[in-house]
Design an enzyme around this catalytic site. Structure first.
Site, PDB file in Angstrom:
ATOM      1  N   SER A  99       8.848  -0.233   4.771  1.00 17.43           N
ATOM      2  CA  SER A  99       7.520   0.442   4.341  1.00 17.43           C
ATOM      3  C   SER A  99       6.738  -1.065   3.973  1.00 17.43           C
ATOM      4  O   SER A  99       6.821  -1.412   2.768  1.00 17.43           O
ATOM      5  CB  SER A  99       7.650   1.401   3.413  1.00 17.43           C
ATOM      6  OG  SER A  99       8.138   2.520   3.613  1.00 17.43           O
ATOM      7  N   LYS A 174       2.735   6.118   6.973  1.00 16.42           N
ATOM      8  CA  LYS A 174       3.741   6.146   5.779  1.00 16.42           C
ATOM      9  C   LYS A 174       2.869   6.107   4.333  1.00 16.42           C
ATOM     10  O   LYS A 174       3.304   6.391   3.296  1.00 16.42           O
ATOM     11  CB  LYS A 174       4.750   4.828   5.956  1.00 16.42           C
ATOM     12  CG  LYS A 174       5.658   4.635   4.907  1.00 16.42           C
ATOM     13  CD  LYS A 174       6.644   5.890   4.586  1.00 16.42           C
ATOM     14  CE  LYS A 174       7.441   5.810   3.005  1.00 16.42           C
ATOM     15  NZ  LYS A 174       8.277   4.956   3.398  1.00 16.42           N
ATOM     16  N   LYS A 242       4.772  -0.771  -5.043  1.00 13.36           N
ATOM     17  CA  LYS A 242       4.361  -1.522  -3.809  1.00 13.36           C
ATOM     18  C   LYS A 242       3.662  -0.742  -3.046  1.00 13.36           C
ATOM     19  O   LYS A 242       2.678  -1.097  -2.433  1.00 13.36           O
ATOM     20  CB  LYS A 242       5.646  -2.034  -3.419  1.00 13.36           C
ATOM     21  CG  LYS A 242       5.542  -2.991  -1.944  1.00 13.36           C
ATOM     22  CD  LYS A 242       5.685  -2.154  -0.894  1.00 13.36           C
ATOM     23  CE  LYS A 242       7.168  -1.697  -0.701  1.00 13.36           C
ATOM     24  NZ  LYS A 242       7.607  -0.891   0.483  1.00 13.36           N
TER      25      LYS A 242
END
Length: 296
Positions: A99, A174, A242
């Protein structure tokens, strides 16, 4: 002898290890590389082949899969003299399931094209349990022909597999996924504290809530975490921090307002700053308890 493509797997963490093992179970020859010896030992014990370097792992591979924490790690394993692009054979298919930022995926696809290596970005959702059970959602960006070739590999890893658009599109979807998951966990955490402070039977309450419109995969997966205050990482706060950075930055770039997402991003950041970054993201409950005057 198997006619399935030869697979190199780079990154054998909480998600990568069970995913690589599912490919082995499906009959693929998997050669893996990661930095932790115990993860390499686990791969070997489950029928995989261990490599001493990225170059060794990708040598002769038809498909190279990366599953590492963030953009800097993807760049570290992909580029440079010892990286994937310099050592994989021309015509190989590189599937990055990490990701990362959409732009990192776009740049990787362009760099791969210059080396004759095709690239898909294919981040996943479903956490450790989804990886183990091979029921991940896989959101893919790239060319239709490359997606079609990769589909049997994806089918061994997940259940919902969708080509979302060109390079970077998988990462954009995502990012949206992580926004929804974080907000959902935060709402569940607030409900748990509210219910407990109100003296309601938490087990009964969560059961009935999950049977109605308030129900969700998040609540199903994380219910026991909330009830037992058990936050062993299936997906760490550090990684969700993140990801919230990725989605807030990407949203700013396209002019999309994320008022609730921005608040939850700050709550994730504060939890991390308080030393809980290594816990599962369901530990957002701890932040709500602190705000509500509880001892954590």
């Amino acid at each position: 002898m198997s006619t399935l493509p030869k697979v190199a797997w780079i990154g054998l963490g909480i998600m990568g290890s069970p995913m690589a093992e599912n490919l082995i179970k499906a009959g693929y020859s998997v050669t893996g590389f990661t930095l932790e010896q115990e993860k390499l030992d686990r791969l070997a014990a489950n029928g995989g082949t261990v490599a001493a370097s990225i170059a060794e792992a990708v040598d002769g591979a038809d498909v190279v899969i990366t599953m590492v924490p963030a953009s800097p790690q993807v760049e570290a394993v992909a580029y440079g003299e010892d990286g994937i692009l310099e050592n994989a054979k021309r015509g190989a298919l590189l599937i990055d399931m990490s990701s990362i930022t959409p732009q990192t995926s776009i740049d990787l696809a362009e760099a791969g094209r210059e080396k004759g290596i095709r690239v898909l970005d294919a981040p996943v959702s479903g956490g450790e349990a989804g990886a183990v059970e091979a029921v991940l959602s896989i959101m893919v960006g790239g060319e239709q022909a490359d997606f079609d070739q990769a589909r049997p590999v994806f089918d061994a890893l997940g259940r919902t597999i969708v080509l979302c658009g060109p390079h970077g599109a998988g990462q954009t979807v995502k990012a949206a996924n992580q926004l929804i998951v974080a907000v959902n966990i935060q709402a569940c955490a607030e409900a748990v504290v509210f219910l407990e402070k109100s003296g309601v039977d938490l087990n009964a309450a969560l059961d009935v809530l999950n049977g109605g419109l308030a129900g969700s995969t998040v609540l199903t997966r994380k219910k026991d975490n909330f009830i037992n205050r058990e936050f062993a990482p299936g997906f760490r706060i550090d990684l969700h921090h993140k990801d919230m950075g990725i989605v807030t930055d990407a949203a700013r770039n396209v002019g999309a307002a994320l008022p609730v997402g921005a608040v939850v991003a700050q709550l994730v950041a504060s939890l991390r700053a308080q030393g809980d970054g290594g816990l599962d993201h369901s530990a957002l409950l701890r932040a709500v308890e602190r705000l509500s005057g509880g001892q954590v």
